[in-house]
Design a protein around this motif. Structure first.
Motif, PDB file in Angstrom:
ATOM      1  N   ALA A 297       0.829  -1.203   0.000  1.00 29.11           N
ATOM      2  CA  ALA A 297       0.000   0.000   0.000  1.00 29.11           C
ATOM      3  C   ALA A 297       0.863   1.252   0.000  1.00 29.11           C
ATOM      4  N   THR A 298       1.939   1.241   0.781  1.00 28.08           N
ATOM      5  CA  THR A 298       2.852   2.384   0.807  1.00 28.08           C
ATOM      6  C   THR A 298       3.484   2.613  -0.556  1.00 28.08           C
ATOM      7  N   VAL A 301       0.707   3.908  -3.126  1.00 24.79           N
ATOM      8  CA  VAL A 301       0.313   5.295  -2.887  1.00 24.79           C
ATOM      9  C   VAL A 301       1.440   6.245  -3.267  1.00 24.79           C
TER      10      VAL A 301
END
Length: 318
Positions: A297-298, A301
């Motif tokens: 997710a990091t 994004v």
């Protein structure tokens, strides 16, 4: 007839070739320590976490005898369990709200302070830069402990000051205030670092641009808005990405404040859930799956944001 002596076309000697080979290997010798440390302490743990996320323990019988617990292939079962955990999505929502407070406030203050320092409005430049940057040098755990005691109603000097003027002091560790209290620690600690990055970019701008703008009648605020901020936009984007990554990985502040308040659960942030699963429930496989999800997710994004604004901010071309 005059004898013609034939000279070889290749005049390189073996010694020259050896020197050329050593010169080509020189950069790799300098990079080797960093590459070894990267592989040992970053790449290898990531690969091992990915491996554990695809495994689970099979218990036979009562699980007491030797060989009663065996590690088997689990596929995506751990990921399914992590995503369906009722504590996971609320922790993501809390971190999202935390980031919406921290990132704009921190970068806004950093930009404002950098512009003020660059404009020469303060005559104590070195002292001001050091004072603003100093909180970043304080470890997050130490800063959280210091602020935690300032938040406690019984020992906080803020409460005594407010009560001295007849005002009721809020409980900063209550359910309605704890998010803001944790965000305040992050803003206090991270503003100085971002200010230094932006201020360094501002100092690299040629002063001829400012002089030309002043000759055209531009004020200091117009110079800041139309010249300085557009030029330092790549630095702003870089600090935004760094702040975004730090927000998604928040752990030290809520974990340190947790013993001081019962409003911070063991899964307040996604990384706290990883800690609970790994060290409280002894379920390293589920913790590894959650860690991989947070890492992905990091990356998504951060990469998505850079892809969205990169062409405009960094003058990149496809």
């Amino acid at each position: 007839m005059t004898a013609v002596t034939a000279f070889p076309t290749n005049t390189r000697t073996p010694r020259t070739s050896e020197r050329g080979g050593k010169s080509a290997l020189a950069p790799y010798s300098f990079l080797a320590p960093a590459l070894i440390l990267f592989a040992a302490f970053l790449a290898a743990p990531i690969i091992y976490a990915g491996y554990l996320s695809l495994r689970k323990v099979k218990v036979s019988g009562l699980g007491l005898g030797r060989g009663s617990r065996t590690e088997i292939w689990a596929g995506l079962e751990n990921y399914t369990r992590s995503l369906s955990d009722p504590d996971f999505l609320p922790s993501v929502y809390r971190v999202g709200a935390y980031g919406m407070i921290v990132v704009p406030t921190m970068l806004g203050l950093a930009l404002l302070m950098a512009l003020l320092l660059d404009a020469g409005r303060t005559r104590v430049g070195t002292f001001a830069r050091t004072s603003i940057f100093l909180p970043y040098a304080v470890p997050a755990v130490v800063a959280s402990l210091l602020w935690g005691f300032l938040y406690l109603p019984r020992v906080s000097p803020f409460n005594d000051a407010l009560e001295g003027v007849g005002l009721a002091a809020p409980d900063l560790l209550s359910g309605s205030w704890v998010l803001w209290s944790i965000a305040n620690i992050a803003v206090w600690g991270g503003t100085g670092f971002n200010m230094i990055v932006i201020y360094t970019a501002l100092r690299a701008i040629p002063t001829d641009l400012y002089e030309a703008a002043r000759l055209d009648g531009a004020s200091d605020s117009q110079i800041a808005w139309r010249i300085k901020i557009p030029i330092v936009l790549p630095s702003l984007i870089m600090t935004f990405v760094f702040s975004l990554i730090a927000t998604l990985q928040v752990f030290a502040e809520p974990m340190t404040l947790r013993p001081l308040s019962n409003t911070i659960s063991s899964t307040w942030a996604p990384l706290m859930k990883v800690y609970r699963d790994a060290f409280t429930r002894n379920d390293v496989y589920s913790a590894a799956a959650t860690s991989v999800i947070i890492a992905l997710a990091t990356f998504v994004v951060s990469f998505g944001f850079l892809k969205l604004v990169g062409n405009r901010a960094f003058n990149q071309e496809d």
